[in-house]
Design a protein around this motif. Structure first.
Motif, PDB file in Angstrom:
ATOM      1  N   PHE A   9      10.618  -1.014   5.965  1.00 62.23           N
ATOM      2  CA  PHE A   9       9.683  -1.244   4.859  1.00 62.23           C
ATOM      3  C   PHE A   9      10.359  -1.001   3.504  1.00 62.23           C
ATOM      4  O   PHE A   9      10.240  -1.811   2.576  1.00 62.23           O
ATOM      5  CB  PHE A   9       8.472  -0.330   5.022  1.00 62.23           C
ATOM      6  CG  PHE A   9       7.535  -0.331   3.848  1.00 62.23           C
ATOM      7  CD1 PHE A   9       6.807  -1.476   3.512  1.00 62.23           C
ATOM      8  CD2 PHE A   9       7.374   0.810   3.073  1.00 62.23           C
ATOM      9  CE1 PHE A   9       5.941  -1.475   2.419  1.00 62.23           C
ATOM     10  CE2 PHE A   9       6.515   0.825   1.993  1.00 62.23           C
ATOM     11  CZ  PHE A   9       5.797  -0.329   1.661  1.00 62.23           C
ATOM     12  N   VAL A  10      11.076   0.098   3.383  1.00 65.21           N
ATOM     13  CA  VAL A  10      11.760   0.425   2.118  1.00 65.21           C
ATOM     14  C   VAL A  10      12.809  -0.629   1.787  1.00 65.21           C
ATOM     15  O   VAL A  10      12.970  -1.026   0.625  1.00 65.21           O
ATOM     16  CB  VAL A  10      12.398   1.835   2.202  1.00 65.21           C
ATOM     17  CG1 VAL A  10      13.382   2.047   1.047  1.00 65.21           C
ATOM     18  CG2 VAL A  10      11.316   2.900   2.167  1.00 65.21           C
ATOM     19  N   GLY A  44      -3.534   0.548   8.370  1.00 65.29           N
ATOM     20  CA  GLY A  44      -4.888   0.044   8.199  1.00 65.29           C
ATOM     21  C   GLY A  44      -5.115  -0.609   6.866  1.00 65.29           C
ATOM     22  O   GLY A  44      -6.261  -0.731   6.399  1.00 65.29           O
ATOM     23  N   SER A  45      -4.013  -1.059   6.241  1.00 70.11           N
ATOM     24  CA  SER A  45      -4.138  -1.685   4.924  1.00 70.11           C
ATOM     25  C   SER A  45      -2.912  -2.547   4.669  1.00 70.11           C
ATOM     26  O   SER A  45      -1.801  -2.204   5.105  1.00 70.11           O
ATOM     27  CB  SER A  45      -4.252  -0.614   3.831  1.00 70.11           C
ATOM     28  OG  SER A  45      -4.250  -1.201   2.538  1.00 70.11           O
ATOM     29  N   PRO A  46      -3.079  -3.678   3.960  1.00 74.41           N
ATOM     30  CA  PRO A  46      -1.900  -4.478   3.589  1.00 74.41           C
ATOM     31  C   PRO A  46      -0.970  -3.663   2.695  1.00 74.41           C
ATOM     32  O   PRO A  46      -1.417  -2.901   1.832  1.00 74.41           O
ATOM     33  CB  PRO A  46      -2.509  -5.666   2.824  1.00 74.41           C
ATOM     34  CG  PRO A  46      -3.934  -5.705   3.244  1.00 74.41           C
ATOM     35  CD  PRO A  46      -4.332  -4.289   3.509  1.00 74.41           C
ATOM     36  N   LEU A  47       0.319  -3.817   2.900  1.00 72.88           N
ATOM     37  CA  LEU A  47       1.323  -3.095   2.108  1.00 72.88           C
ATOM     38  C   LEU A  47       2.065  -4.013   1.153  1.00 72.88           C
ATOM     39  O   LEU A  47       2.520  -3.570   0.079  1.00 72.88           O
ATOM     40  CB  LEU A  47       2.333  -2.419   3.044  1.00 72.88           C
ATOM     41  CG  LEU A  47       1.750  -1.394   4.020  1.00 72.88           C
ATOM     42  CD1 LEU A  47       2.818  -0.945   5.007  1.00 72.88           C
ATOM     43  CD2 LEU A  47       1.164  -0.202   3.270  1.00 72.88           C
ATOM     44  N   THR A  58       1.237  -3.708  -2.681  1.00 72.31           N
ATOM     45  CA  THR A  58      -0.160  -3.369  -2.929  1.00 72.31           C
ATOM     46  C   THR A  58      -0.224  -1.909  -3.383  1.00 72.31           C
ATOM     47  O   THR A  58       0.791  -1.194  -3.382  1.00 72.31           O
ATOM     48  CB  THR A  58      -0.995  -3.550  -1.659  1.00 72.31           C
ATOM     49  OG1 THR A  58      -0.522  -2.609  -0.676  1.00 72.31           O
ATOM     50  CG2 THR A  58      -0.869  -4.972  -1.115  1.00 72.31           C
ATOM     51  N   ASP A  59      -1.397  -1.445  -3.744  1.00 72.21           N
ATOM     52  CA  ASP A  59      -1.542  -0.034  -4.130  1.00 72.21           C
ATOM     53  C   ASP A  59      -1.142   0.877  -2.977  1.00 72.21           C
ATOM     54  O   ASP A  59      -0.450   1.887  -3.174  1.00 72.21           O
ATOM     55  CB  ASP A  59      -2.988   0.248  -4.554  1.00 72.21           C
ATOM     56  CG  ASP A  59      -3.340  -0.406  -5.886  1.00 72.21           C
ATOM     57  OD1 ASP A  59      -2.399  -0.774  -6.625  1.00 72.21           O
ATOM     58  OD2 ASP A  59      -4.541  -0.548  -6.186  1.00 72.21           O
ATOM     59  N   ALA A  60      -1.557   0.508  -1.767  1.00 74.09           N
ATOM     60  CA  ALA A  60      -1.173   1.306  -0.593  1.00 74.09           C
ATOM     61  C   ALA A  60       0.333   1.234  -0.367  1.00 74.09           C
ATOM     62  O   ALA A  60       0.973   2.226  -0.001  1.00 74.09           O
ATOM     63  CB  ALA A  60      -1.915   0.803   0.648  1.00 74.09           C
ATOM     64  N   GLY A  61       0.908   0.051  -0.616  1.00 74.02           N
ATOM     65  CA  GLY A  61       2.344  -0.118  -0.447  1.00 74.02           C
ATOM     66  C   GLY A  61       3.142   0.732  -1.407  1.00 74.02           C
ATOM     67  O   GLY A  61       4.189   1.298  -1.049  1.00 74.02           O
TER      68      GLY A  61
END
Length: 301
Positions: A9-10, A44-47, A58-61
């Motif tokens: 991811f990073v 549980g959320s788009p990243l 995204t904010d979660a990302g």
């Protein structure tokens, strides 16, 4: 969620491209895409938001990216410490240094290698204050010999010795014929000084300030060798640590001590307080400590 997923991811975040990230990670792009999708399901959320032009977090990302950077950094440091746990006589010792330690550090290394002949040394210049802290905190070096005064909770700073700062000028300079030179006489001279962020610059400017004069800064440099090169061409004058001139003098240069108690600097040994230091590393640190315990074993010039 595991370390590998966070690393993937990073890398995507840093590259802002699945194809570039996959290439850097040496995996296929579909495998990388699936790994990110699995991570998003776990969270549980788009990243990541991907449009035709670029990838955006995204904010979660953004939150996960910041936390992942810290976690991966800590894991990397932990791995390095674990690699060193059994280091007693083999491995690599990485030391950050400043230029003027060249007159004494080879003597410490020579004695140390009698006990640890298999240790390989990496000596790297680490000069500015920010670079010193970063080098220690990111485990780029085991310890540092520096003139930077650092007051941080996680960094141990031990005073080793003081060294004078001396005036260096070309042999043909009018002031070269004088027995003593005052700082006030330097006010109009083209002055060569370290760039901002270097402790020696602050020490010199403080000395001028105490005399209520200001240097005419013409050149800003990072290495003393550059300063001496400019002085050799008679382009200006400089003030540098006396121990940097401990080798045979260049015939084109003249150096003089100055009547200013402020023209000196302290050299420190710096290392992380809570970092595990392998026996071989700890032994070298103790060798340096003992070398200057009485301030006489390696006398200053």
């Amino acid at each position: 969620m595991d370390i590998k997923q966070l690393h993937y991811f990073v890398t995507v975040c840093d590259q802002l491209s699945y194809s570039k990230a996959a290439q850097k990670l040496h995996i296929s792009q579909p495998s990388l895409s699936n790994a990110i999708k699995n991570l998003e399901r776990e969270v549980g959320s788009p990243l990541l938001e991907r449009n035709t032009r670029k990838i955006e977090l995204t904010d979660a990302g953004k939150i996960l990216y910041e936390k992942s950077i810290l976690l991966l950094s800590n894991m990397n440091m932990l791995k390095k410490e674990m690699d060193e746990v059994r280091l007693t006589g083999n491995g690599e010792l990485i030391i950050g240094i400043i230029e003027s330690v060249k007159y004494w550090i080879p003597k410490v290394i020579r004695e140390y290698q009698g006990r640890f002949p298999s240790i390989n040394f990496k000596l790297i210049e680490v000069l500015g204050g920010r670079a010193v802290k970063e080098s220690l905190r990111k485990y780029h070096t085991h310890m540092l010999i520096t003139n930077q005064y650092i007051c941080e909770e996680d960094i141990e700073l031990l005073s080793l010795y003081d060294e004078r700062l001396v005036l260096v000028l070309h042999k043909d300079h009018p002031l070269a014929q004088k027995e003593t030179v005052a700082l006030k006489e330097l006010e109009s001279e083209p002055f060569i000084i370290s760039t901002e962020g270097f402790q020696t610059r602050e020490d010199i400017l403080r000395a001028f300030s105490l005399e209520q004069v200001s240097p005419n800064i013409k050149f800003e440099i990072e290495r003393f060798e550059t300063a001496l090169t400019l002085v050799r061409e008679n382009l200006g004058i400089t003030i540098i640590p006396e121990n940097y001139l401990s080798e045979p003098n260049d015939a084109s240069l003249v150096w003089k001590t100055m009547d200013s108690p402020a023209l000196k600097r302290t050299v420190y040994l710096a290392f992380m307080k809570n970092r595990y230091l392998a026996p071989a590393v700890q032994a070298f640190l103790e060798d340096i400590r003992r070398s200057f315990a009485t301030k006489s074993r390696f006398p200053l010039v």
